[in-house]
Motif scaffolding. Structure first.
Motif, short mmCIF file in Angstrom:
data_model
loop_
_atom_site.label_atom_id
_atom_site.label_comp_id
_atom_site.label_asym_id
_atom_site.label_seq_id
_atom_site.Cartn_x
_atom_site.Cartn_y
_atom_site.Cartn_z
N ARG A 1 26.66 42.31 48.76
CA ARG A 1 25.72 43.34 48.32
C ARG A 1 26.32 44.19 47.20
N LEU A 2 27.59 44.51 47.31
CA LEU A 2 28.26 45.29 46.27
C LEU A 2 28.31 44.52 44.95
N LEU A 3 28.67 43.25 45.01
CA LEU A 3 28.78 42.44 43.80
C LEU A 3 27.41 42.22 43.15
N PHE A 4 26.40 42.05 43.95
CA PHE A 4 25.04 41.90 43.41
C PHE A 4 24.57 43.19 42.75
N ALA A 5 24.96 44.33 43.30
CA ALA A 5 24.61 45.61 42.68
C ALA A 5 25.30 45.76 41.33
N LEU A 6 26.56 45.33 41.24
CA LEU A 6 27.27 45.36 39.96
C LEU A 6 26.61 44.41 38.96
N ALA A 7 26.13 43.27 39.45
CA ALA A 7 25.42 42.34 38.57
C ALA A 7 24.13 42.96 38.05
N ALA A 8 23.44 43.72 38.90
CA ALA A 8 22.20 44.38 38.48
C ALA A 8 22.48 45.40 37.39
N ALA A 9 23.58 46.14 37.50
CA ALA A 9 23.94 47.11 36.47
C ALA A 9 24.24 46.41 35.15
N GLN A 10 24.93 45.28 35.22
CA GLN A 10 25.21 44.51 34.02
C GLN A 10 23.92 44.00 33.37
N LEU A 11 22.98 43.58 34.20
CA LEU A 11 21.71 43.06 33.69
C LEU A 11 20.93 44.15 32.95
N LEU B 1 26.38 36.78 35.58
CA LEU B 1 26.67 35.51 36.23
C LEU B 1 27.98 35.56 37.00
N PHE B 2 28.96 36.29 36.46
CA PHE B 2 30.26 36.39 37.13
C PHE B 2 30.11 37.05 38.50
N PHE B 3 29.45 38.21 38.54
CA PHE B 3 29.29 38.92 39.81
C PHE B 3 28.38 38.16 40.78
N LEU B 4 27.37 37.48 40.25
CA LEU B 4 26.50 36.69 41.11
C LEU B 4 27.25 35.53 41.74
N LEU B 5 28.10 34.88 40.95
CA LEU B 5 28.86 33.74 41.46
C LEU B 5 29.84 34.18 42.53
N VAL B 6 30.60 35.24 42.25
CA VAL B 6 31.57 35.72 43.23
C VAL B 6 30.86 36.22 44.48
N GLY B 7 29.70 36.89 44.29
CA GLY B 7 28.95 37.37 45.43
C GLY B 7 28.42 36.24 46.30
N THR B 8 28.01 35.15 45.68
CA THR B 8 27.54 34.00 46.43
C THR B 8 28.67 33.36 47.23
N ILE B 9 29.84 33.26 46.61
CA ILE B 9 31.01 32.70 47.30
C ILE B 9 31.43 33.58 48.47
N ALA B 10 31.21 34.90 48.34
CA ALA B 10 31.64 35.85 49.38
C ALA B 10 30.90 35.63 50.70
#
Length: 260
Positions: free
Chosen positions: A129-139, A108-117
């Motif tokens: 795209r980078l932050l969403f990829a980090l979110a995918a790794a966390q998932l 959720l953290f990386f998704l939120l920051v990525g959305t704000i970006a």
């Protein structure tokens, strides 16, 4: 249209990747108590997230990859997305339990920051795209950390190997987009793959034993992605687009079967 691309449009690549990486991470962390519930929830969440994004882009941008296919299959896509979402929510609430949601903090953290970006324009698009990829790794790592009983959501968020996995996903996303556009491999991707190999090999040397395998797997994945980029230039674009995700399966299988 070939069957490979049809499977990709329906998100088979996303579900398989999420499931295999989740199993690989659990095996590497010696998490032997993982049940199907968390695996199904996280893999389904990844599938819904990515396929919904692809469907949205297909409806919004006429020239996007698979736009015509998504528009002609809009109703079954929406019905399937709704069904999978409801099934994942039911499994989460009545089978897995709410404790798993605590490990979604990093996602959720990386998704939120990525959305704000997105407000940053073109530069924000790449950061997103980078932050969403980090979110995918966390998932993908949620089931392993959830059943580890010693690692907290904070440990998961600041896990260095998971950051490397996210960077690998990011570079794979760039490479997939490059193949879809039919352009040459850019300097950022080439330098990123080289830097990722160097960073992960060094990390495998200094990090604790239980984190080394993941770093080596990411190094192997970067090499596979570079090799695929060279080979794909000789294939028809349809096949090159459909098989790019397989380069990420090789390191996951090596990690799963403890060959690293």
């Amino acid at each position: 249209m070939n069957r490979v691309l049809q499977l990709k449009f329906w998100g088979a690549d996303v579900f398989i990747l999420a499931l295999v990486w989740a199993l690989a991470y659990a095996a590497h962390m010696d998490t032997t108590m993982v049940t199907p519930g968390p695996l199904v929830v996280t893999s389904s969440a990844a599938w819904v997230w990515v396929v919904a994004g692809r469907l949205y882009r297909g409806l919004r941008e006429e020239n996007s990859s698979g736009a015509g296919y998504y528009r002609s299959h809009l109703v079954p896509m929406i019905l399937l997305l709704f069904g999978v979402t409801m099934a994942a929510i039911w499994i989460q609430l009545y089978y897995v339990g709410q404790a798993l949601l605590g490990y979604s903090f990093g996602v959720l953290f990386f998704l939120l920051v990525g959305t704000i970006a997105r407000i940053l324009g073109e530069m924000g698009k790449e950061l997103r795209r980078l932050l969403f990829a980090l979110a995918a790794a966390q998932l993908c790592a949620m089931p392993a950390f959830y059943y580890s009983f010693i690692h907290t959501p904070v440990n998961q968020l600041f896990s260095a190997p998971l950051c490397y996995v996210g960077l690998l996903f990011y570079l794979a996303a760039r490479e997939t987009e490059r193949i879809e556009k039919g352009s040459e491999m850019d300097t950022l991707t080439i330098c990123g793959l080289l830097a990722l190999v160097c960073a992960t090999l060094y990390a495998a040397w200094i990090l604790p034993h239980y984190e080394r395998g993941t770093c080596l797997a990411v190094a192997v994945g970067a090499g596979c992605l570079q090799g695929y980029a060279q080979l794909s230039s000789r294939w028809p674009r349809e096949y090159a687009r459909g098989f790019c995700w397989l380069s990420l399966l090789v390191p996951a299988f090596l990690l799963w079967f403890r060959l690293l």
